[in-house]
Write an enzyme that holds these catalytic residues in place. Sequence first.
Site, PDB file in Angstrom:
ATOM      1  N   GLY A  32       0.837  -1.196   0.000  1.00  0.00           N
ATOM      2  CA  GLY A  32       0.000   0.000   0.000  1.00  0.00           C
ATOM      3  C   GLY A  32       0.870   1.242   0.000  1.00  0.00           C
ATOM      4  O   GLY A  32       2.099   1.160   0.122  1.00  0.00           O
ATOM      5  N   LEU A  33       0.231   2.376  -0.126  1.00  0.00           N
ATOM      6  CA  LEU A  33       0.959   3.643  -0.158  1.00  0.00           C
ATOM      7  C   LEU A  33       1.657   3.935   1.170  1.00  0.00           C
ATOM      8  O   LEU A  33       1.286   3.389   2.211  1.00  0.00           O
ATOM      9  CB  LEU A  33      -0.006   4.792  -0.473  1.00  0.00           C
ATOM     10  CG  LEU A  33      -0.640   4.804  -1.863  1.00  0.00           C
ATOM     11  CD1 LEU A  33      -1.758   5.843  -1.918  1.00  0.00           C
ATOM     12  CD2 LEU A  33       0.407   5.079  -2.937  1.00  0.00           C
ATOM     13  N   SER A  34       2.635   4.818   1.127  1.00  0.00           N
ATOM     14  CA  SER A  34       3.270   5.293   2.356  1.00  0.00           C
ATOM     15  C   SER A  34       2.207   5.986   3.207  1.00  0.00           C
ATOM     16  O   SER A  34       1.440   6.814   2.707  1.00  0.00           O
ATOM     17  CB  SER A  34       4.386   6.291   2.003  1.00  0.00           C
ATOM     18  OG  SER A  34       4.977   6.806   3.176  1.00  0.00           O
ATOM     19  N   GLY A  35       2.135   5.634   4.477  1.00  0.00           N
ATOM     20  CA  GLY A  35       1.138   6.231   5.360  1.00  0.00           C
ATOM     21  C   GLY A  35      -0.179   5.486   5.396  1.00  0.00           C
ATOM     22  O   GLY A  35      -1.088   5.862   6.142  1.00  0.00           O
ATOM     23  N   ALA A  36      -0.295   4.410   4.608  1.00  0.00           N
ATOM     24  CA  ALA A  36      -1.553   3.648   4.574  1.00  0.00           C
ATOM     25  C   ALA A  36      -1.770   2.859   5.860  1.00  0.00           C
ATOM     26  O   ALA A  36      -2.898   2.511   6.195  1.00  0.00           O
ATOM     27  CB  ALA A  36      -1.577   2.717   3.369  1.00  0.00           C
ATOM     28  N   GLY A  37      -0.677   2.541   6.555  1.00  0.00           N
ATOM     29  CA  GLY A  37      -0.799   1.806   7.809  1.00  0.00           C
ATOM     30  C   GLY A  37      -0.270   0.381   7.751  1.00  0.00           C
ATOM     31  O   GLY A  37      -0.580  -0.440   8.611  1.00  0.00           O
ATOM     32  N   LYS A  38       0.545   0.082   6.743  1.00  0.00           N
ATOM     33  CA  LYS A  38       1.081  -1.274   6.571  1.00  0.00           C
ATOM     34  C   LYS A  38       1.852  -1.743   7.803  1.00  0.00           C
ATOM     35  O   LYS A  38       1.610  -2.835   8.329  1.00  0.00           O
ATOM     36  CB  LYS A  38       2.001  -1.328   5.349  1.00  0.00           C
ATOM     37  CG  LYS A  38       1.342  -0.957   4.040  1.00  0.00           C
ATOM     38  CD  LYS A  38       2.321  -0.975   2.895  1.00  0.00           C
ATOM     39  CE  LYS A  38       3.468  -0.001   3.054  1.00  0.00           C
ATOM     40  NZ  LYS A  38       3.038   1.411   3.123  1.00  0.00           N
ATOM     41  N   SER A 106       6.075  -1.753  -2.054  1.00  0.00           N
ATOM     42  CA  SER A 106       6.126  -2.695  -3.194  1.00  0.00           C
ATOM     43  C   SER A 106       5.139  -2.272  -4.277  1.00  0.00           C
ATOM     44  O   SER A 106       4.129  -2.940  -4.498  1.00  0.00           O
ATOM     45  CB  SER A 106       5.868  -4.134  -2.732  1.00  0.00           C
ATOM     46  OG  SER A 106       4.765  -4.258  -1.883  1.00  0.00           O
TER      47      SER A 106
END
Length: 199
Positions: A32-38, A106
Amino acid sequence: MSENIVWHNAKVSKEDRRKLNGHKSAILWFTGLSGAGKSTVSVEVEKKLHQMGIRTYVLDGDNIRHGLNKNLGFTPEDRKENIRRIGEVSKLFVDAGVFTLTAFISPYQEDRDMVREMVEQNEFIEIYVQCDIEECEKRDPKGLYAKARKGEIKNFTGIDAPYEAPDHPELIIENDRQSIEASADQVIDYLKEKGYIDQ
């Protein structure tokens, strides 16, 4: 590859290790995007699995770039190599009988598919941590979006570099619409439903 390198077979198999651990093993690939919470979700999932007596390890994007991949940048070529290395390490953890939770942007489907092909069927669980880029920018926990908007960071995913959302992920987490607890529980429920861990 050198012709003098030969694969050395062990006397303890992946199934032996899984039997000893009392559970299966697989890669939980959070994208997921940066900041999405992965990272936040993966850490919470690991905590829950650990409390259930399940062997786990989290491979986090920033942490890996402090050591194993510290010589890589963020060009498409370096991103590909970053994911290839993580895939190989994750494969080793799966072979050790451990649930491996990876938190990496990724951004390219091809690279995620490459990792999926490294392991056996059902050993790669692609988890799309979905979050609108506007929400990611509001969160901006590392201040990276602000720097990217100013041109201080190049090849930043979602700004001047693409993100390819998964075509057919095993799981989609709408992390901008539910709590971290709910997101983690969604992953645990999936693992139970699909027989990776006991009910």
